[in-house]
Design a protein around this motif. Structure first.
Motif, PDB file in Angstrom:
ATOM      1  N   ASN A   1      63.401  39.803 113.805  1.00 11.04           N
ATOM      2  CA  ASN A   1      63.545  38.334 113.839  1.00 11.04           C
ATOM      3  C   ASN A   1      64.916  37.957 113.314  1.00 11.04           C
ATOM      4  O   ASN A   1      65.172  38.023 112.102  1.00 11.04           O
ATOM      5  N   ASP A   2      65.777  37.576 114.222  1.00 11.30           N
ATOM      6  CA  ASP A   2      67.167  37.305 113.848  1.00 11.30           C
ATOM      7  C   ASP A   2      67.298  36.053 112.971  1.00 11.30           C
ATOM      8  O   ASP A   2      68.177  36.005 112.097  1.00 11.30           O
ATOM      9  N   ASN A   3      66.522  35.061 113.245  1.00 12.73           N
ATOM     10  CA  ASN A   3      66.691  33.773 112.539  1.00 12.73           C
ATOM     11  C   ASN A   3      65.637  33.558 111.437  1.00 12.73           C
ATOM     12  O   ASN A   3      65.243  32.447 111.149  1.00 12.73           O
ATOM     13  N   ILE A   4      65.198  34.599 110.871  1.00 15.30           N
ATOM     14  CA  ILE A   4      64.177  34.475 109.836  1.00 15.30           C
ATOM     15  C   ILE A   4      64.775  33.861 108.567  1.00 15.30           C
ATOM     16  O   ILE A   4      65.922  34.150 108.212  1.00 15.30           O
ATOM     17  N   THR A   5      63.982  33.022 107.917  1.00 17.81           N
ATOM     18  CA  THR A   5      64.454  32.390 106.664  1.00 17.81           C
ATOM     19  C   THR A   5      63.819  33.089 105.469  1.00 17.81           C
ATOM     20  O   THR A   5      62.830  33.838 105.600  1.00 17.81           O
ATOM     21  N   PHE A   6      64.395  32.824 104.309  1.00 22.18           N
ATOM     22  CA  PHE A   6      63.892  33.448 103.079  1.00 22.18           C
ATOM     23  C   PHE A   6      62.462  32.968 102.774  1.00 22.18           C
ATOM     24  O   PHE A   6      61.605  33.753 102.374  1.00 22.18           O
ATOM     25  N   SER A   7      62.220  31.694 103.004  1.00 22.66           N
ATOM     26  CA  SER A   7      60.891  31.147 102.712  1.00 22.66           C
ATOM     27  C   SER A   7      59.849  31.730 103.669  1.00 22.66           C
ATOM     28  O   SER A   7      58.716  31.994 103.277  1.00 22.66           O
ATOM     29  N   GLU A   8      60.261  31.933 104.903  1.00 24.01           N
ATOM     30  CA  GLU A   8      59.338  32.532 105.845  1.00 24.01           C
ATOM     31  C   GLU A   8      59.023  33.966 105.454  1.00 24.01           C
ATOM     32  O   GLU A   8      57.873  34.419 105.522  1.00 24.01           O
ATOM     33  N   LEU A   9      60.058  34.645 105.023  1.00 25.87           N
ATOM     34  CA  LEU A   9      59.870  36.023 104.565  1.00 25.87           C
ATOM     35  C   LEU A   9      58.999  36.058 103.318  1.00 25.87           C
ATOM     36  O   LEU A   9      58.145  36.945 103.169  1.00 25.87           O
ATOM     37  N   LYS A  10      59.212  35.056 102.464  1.00 26.79           N
ATOM     38  CA  LYS A  10      58.444  34.982 101.218  1.00 26.79           C
ATOM     39  C   LYS A  10      56.975  34.770 101.517  1.00 26.79           C
ATOM     40  O   LYS A  10      56.093  35.281 100.827  1.00 26.79           O
ATOM     41  N   SER A  11      56.660  33.996 102.599  1.00 25.24           N
ATOM     42  CA  SER A  11      55.278  33.701 102.932  1.00 25.24           C
ATOM     43  C   SER A  11      54.515  34.923 103.408  1.00 25.24           C
ATOM     44  O   SER A  11      53.299  34.930 103.441  1.00 25.24           O
ATOM     45  N   ARG A  12      55.266  36.025 103.786  1.00 28.94           N
ATOM     46  CA  ARG A  12      54.620  37.237 104.281  1.00 28.94           C
ATOM     47  C   ARG A  12      54.240  38.176 103.160  1.00 28.94           C
ATOM     48  O   ARG A  12      53.586  39.194 103.413  1.00 28.94           O
ATOM     49  N   THR A  13      54.657  37.845 101.955  1.00 25.07           N
ATOM     50  CA  THR A  13      54.444  38.751 100.835  1.00 25.07           C
ATOM     51  C   THR A  13      53.885  37.974  99.661  1.00 25.07           C
ATOM     52  O   THR A  13      53.899  36.742  99.629  1.00 25.07           O
ATOM     53  N   PHE A  14      53.418  38.729  98.665  1.00 29.73           N
ATOM     54  CA  PHE A  14      52.895  38.114  97.435  1.00 29.73           C
ATOM     55  C   PHE A  14      53.841  38.299  96.270  1.00 29.73           C
ATOM     56  O   PHE A  14      53.478  38.031  95.129  1.00 29.73           O
ATOM     57  N   LEU A  15      55.086  38.749  96.588  1.00 32.32           N
ATOM     58  CA  LEU A  15      56.058  38.959  95.533  1.00 32.32           C
ATOM     59  C   LEU A  15      56.611  37.629  95.046  1.00 32.32           C
ATOM     60  O   LEU A  15      56.619  36.631  95.778  1.00 32.32           O
ATOM     61  N   GLU A  16      57.097  37.665  93.826  1.00 30.74           N
ATOM     62  CA  GLU A  16      57.809  36.510  93.302  1.00 30.74           C
ATOM     63  C   GLU A  16      59.161  36.414  93.960  1.00 30.74           C
ATOM     64  O   GLU A  16      59.656  37.425  94.517  1.00 30.74           O
ATOM     65  N   GLU A  17      59.819  35.294  93.916  1.00 26.79           N
ATOM     66  CA  GLU A  17      61.116  35.109  94.567  1.00 26.79           C
ATOM     67  C   GLU A  17      62.153  36.073  94.015  1.00 26.79           C
ATOM     68  O   GLU A  17      62.941  36.678  94.772  1.00 26.79           O
ATOM     69  N   GLU A  18      62.175  36.268  92.723  1.00 21.59           N
ATOM     70  CA  GLU A  18      63.186  37.163  92.120  1.00 21.59           C
ATOM     71  C   GLU A  18      62.999  38.592  92.585  1.00 21.59           C
ATOM     72  O   GLU A  18      63.978  39.312  92.867  1.00 21.59           O
ATOM     73  N   GLU A  19      61.706  38.972  92.652  1.00 23.71           N
ATOM     74  CA  GLU A  19      61.429  40.359  93.091  1.00 23.71           C
ATOM     75  C   GLU A  19      61.827  40.548  94.561  1.00 23.71           C
ATOM     76  O   GLU A  19      62.374  41.575  94.950  1.00 23.71           O
ATOM     77  N   LEU A  20      61.548  39.538  95.374  1.00 25.79           N
ATOM     78  CA  LEU A  20      61.895  39.636  96.789  1.00 25.79           C
ATOM     79  C   LEU A  20      63.419  39.643  96.965  1.00 25.79           C
ATOM     80  O   LEU A  20      63.957  40.423  97.775  1.00 25.79           O
ATOM     81  N   GLU A  21      64.140  38.817  96.223  1.00 26.29           N
ATOM     82  CA  GLU A  21      65.602  38.791  96.285  1.00 26.29           C
ATOM     83  C   GLU A  21      66.176  40.149  95.854  1.00 26.29           C
ATOM     84  O   GLU A  21      67.136  40.678  96.468  1.00 26.29           O
ATOM     85  N   HIS A  22      65.610  40.672  94.800  1.00 20.84           N
ATOM     86  CA  HIS A  22      66.078  41.983  94.314  1.00 20.84           C
ATOM     87  C   HIS A  22      65.882  43.078  95.376  1.00 20.84           C
ATOM     88  O   HIS A  22      66.750  43.928  95.602  1.00 20.84           O
ATOM     89  N   LEU A  23      64.692  43.004  96.037  1.00 21.08           N
ATOM     90  CA  LEU A  23      64.397  43.995  97.074  1.00 21.08           C
ATOM     91  C   LEU A  23      65.363  43.853  98.263  1.00 21.08           C
ATOM     92  O   LEU A  23      65.862  44.861  98.813  1.00 21.08           O
ATOM     93  N   LEU A  24      65.671  42.645  98.652  1.00 23.56           N
ATOM     94  CA  LEU A  24      66.584  42.396  99.765  1.00 23.56           C
ATOM     95  C   LEU A  24      67.988  42.887  99.415  1.00 23.56           C
ATOM     96  O   LEU A  24      68.714  43.438 100.279  1.00 23.56           O
ATOM     97  N   LYS A  25      68.424  42.725  98.194  1.00 25.42           N
ATOM     98  CA  LYS A  25      69.742  43.210  97.783  1.00 25.42           C
ATOM     99  C   LYS A  25      69.820  44.726  97.862  1.00 25.42           C
ATOM    100  O   LYS A  25      70.848  45.281  98.261  1.00 25.42           O
TER     101      LYS A  25
END
Length: 613
Positions: free
Chosen positions: A585-609
């Motif tokens: 998904n080329d145009n995926i947003t962070f919030s959309e990605l966040k909705s697919r997981t139960f991680l906290e925002e910081e944990e998801l950001e850390h994983l993406l980095k």
């Protein structure tokens, strides 16, 4: 024989003629002072013609009598009460009355006369007045014995005084002699009794001087009280008791003098007796008893009774000569009359049937105390009175009259009570009425004043206030029971709530354990199927899974594969899933990605980095 018969006839005719002449003389002599003749005294058959004066002056000294002032006041009130013209005169103005009223009536209450009337001279003012037709009542001391002055000085003139004024010698002085009522005395003075006196008129002396007299009490030849004329005079001296020991009193002398006035001097019907209760029960008729006596020819009478509290009453009738009318008059209360002090005006008007003259002979104002016809006693049935309770009041009424009384009762207090009871029937005798008043729950504790008002025809008859103590609401059994029920209900509700919470907690723990095991075991689970199977809403399951992840690190990388299915990844598998999902998904947003997981925002950001690096 014929001469003897002729002589006997002549003697008989002579005896009859002498007898007839004697009877005529005696009849004329008796009628000289009879009320059916036209003598000076008996002609006073119109009240407007009678003028009364009472002599009393505290500047003068009464030698024997101690109650002169009391007698003067009582005499005046008694005479005025019969609608007669009467005033008290002093030494300064009594001569005016004598001059203006040559046939008036003077009542001397002091046993002396002022110097202006009696100065010891042959032609004193009092002597001239008696000769011209005046009537003098004398009491208290020997008549004309003293010359009296306004400085209180009495100068002895002696027995010569009565001789000079009455133009004859007739007095006898005997101390403490008992006298008995004569027939005429009992007739004209019904209340007179035997008594002692000191100054008397000798009937023998009066008869020797050919004086008309009426002896009302006698001791042999001695008379007192007595009515007599001056020698060669047209007036009358009426002595009523002269006793230096002063054995009688003002009330007795007043009654004797006035009995002579009303029974001997006034030639119209008189009120002989009058009686009425001065206290009467409300609703009960008032009875007035009145005895009317007539000495003279016939009269029509009209008796009117007026009052603010009683209905007006008028009685009319005819009374003949020497007739007595005993009138029993009953008057009824007006509507809405209540207990109070009032008065009743009784007045009598006569109409002379011979000449049409109208005489106003009598009026009396009677004070009447109108009292409640019942006695009342109030009592509360209990001392424990509290908010929300019922206040029971016992009303004991003793009806003192022989008729039923309809009443209304109002019970009220500014704090809490307002109860009315209408059309209560009070029977004669004792009545017990139970009255109940409800006390509101909001009533404050403490002392209150309860007012009880009894009405009849919208008129207040009786009012009373009684104190009452309102206890605590905690004394009310209903409140206590209600409180217990509330406490029990609260305990039940709390217990149910606790049981529910415990059971819910256990169910959650059970569900949590089962869900974790399923997720770990199967790695994937359908949310909808699980919700249906365990009766959990779709919304709540997401929250529930989030709590499971927070409490279980094994479920940290649990991922929503789609709207219905969740998959449990390892950390590496989760990275690969995220990377693949991003590349796909080329145009995926962070919030959309966040909705697919139960991680906290910081944990998801850390994983993406980490993935980017």
């Amino acid at each position: 024989m014929k001469k003897q018969k002729s002589l006997a006839v002549k003697i008989l005719i002579f005896v009859l003629l002498v007898s007839l002449l004697t009877n005529i003389y005696n009849l004329a002599f008796f009628n000289l002072f009879n009320r059916n003749t036209n003598t000076n005294l008996s002609s006073k058959n119109s009240h407007g013609a009678i003028k009364f004066a009472i002599f009393y002056d505290n500047n003068y000294t009464a030698p024997w009598i101690s109650y002169s002032e009391d007698l003067a006041l009582l005499m005046r009130d008694t005479i005025i009460n019969y609608s007669l013209d009467c005033s008290i005169y002093n030494g300064g103005n009594i001569s005016d009355f004598i001059i203006d009223n040559p046939q008036g009536i003077l009542i001397n209450t002091m046993g002396i006369l002022p110097y202006s009337l009696w100065n010891g001279s042959e032609n004193s003012l009092i002597e001239s007045w008696l000769d011209s037709g005046g009537v003098l009542f004398w009491t208290g001391c020997e008549e004309f014995y003293w010359l009296s002055y306004p400085n209180g000085t009495n100068v002895k003139y002696g027995h010569e005084g009565s001789i000079k004024v009455m133009d004859m010698e007739y007095l006898t002085v005997r101390s403490n002699q008992y006298v008995e009522p004569t027939n005429s005395g009992s007739f004209y003075i019904p209340e007179i009794t035997s008594h002692t006196s000191d100054i008397f008129s000798s009937m023998e002396s009066l008869e020797d001087n050919s004086i008309y007299y009426e002896a009302y009490c006698l001791n042999g030849d001695l008379a007192d009280p007595i009515l007599m004329q001056p020698k060669n005079g047209n007036g009358y001296l009426i002595r009523v008791h002269a006793d230096w020991i002063d054995t009688l009193n003002a009330e007795i002398i007043n009654n004797w003098i006035f009995s002579i006035i009303k029974n001997r001097i006034i030639n119209t019907p008189i009120i002989k007796t009058f009686s009425s209760d001065n206290q009467v029960y409300l609703f009960e008729p008032l009875d007035i008893n009145l005895q009317l006596f007539n000495y003279n020819h016939s009269y029509r009478y009209n008796i009117t009774i007026k009052s603010n509290s009683f209905e007006k009453k008028e009685i009319e009738g005819l009374i003949e000569a020497n007739q007595t009318r005993n009138l029993n008059i009953s008057i009824s209360f007006k509507e809405k009359t209540g207990p109070k002090s009032d008065s009743i005006l009784v007045f009598v008007i006569l109409n002379d049937t011979m000449n049409g003259d109208i005489l106003y002979i009598y009026n009396r104002n009677i004070s009447i105390n109108i009292i409640l016809p019942f006695q009342i006693n109030l009592s509360f049935t209990s001392d424990d009175i509290f908010p929300g309770g019922v206040n029971e009041l016992i009303l004991l009424i003793n009806n003192c009259i022989d008729i039923d009384i309809e009443i209304s009762v109002l019970i009220f207090s500014s704090n809490y009570i307002y109860e009315t009871y209408d059309s209560l029937i009070i029977k004669p005798g004792f009545n017990q009425i139970e009255l109940k008043t409800n006390i509101p729950w909001i009533t404050k504790t403490g002392n209150v004043s309860v007012k009880i008002v009894i009405y009849h025809n919208a008129k207040t008859l009786y009012t009373t206030e009684t104190p009452l103590f309102i206890g605590s609401i905690n004394q009310n059994p209903i409140f206590i029971l209600f409180t217990i029920l509330i406490l029990l209900l609260s305990v039940v509700i709390i217990s149910i709530f606790i049981i529910y919470k415990l059971r819910n907690k256990r169910n959650k723990e059970k569900i949590s354990e089962e869900l974790i095991n399923q997720i770990i075991e199967k790695k994937s689970i359908s949310i909808s199927s699980y919700c249906n199977r365990n009766n959990i809403s779709f919304k709540k399951i997401n929250i529930f899974i989030k709590k499971l992840i927070d409490n279980n690190k094994k479920l940290k990388y649990l991922t929503k594969f789609d709207e219905d299915r969740i998959i449990l990844y390892t950390k590496d598998e989760f990275r690969k899933y995220i990377k693949k999902y991003i590349l796909k998904n080329d145009n995926i947003t962070f919030s959309e990605l966040k909705s697919r997981t139960f991680l906290e925002e910081e944990e998801l950001e850390h994983l993406l980095k980490e993935l980017i690096n």
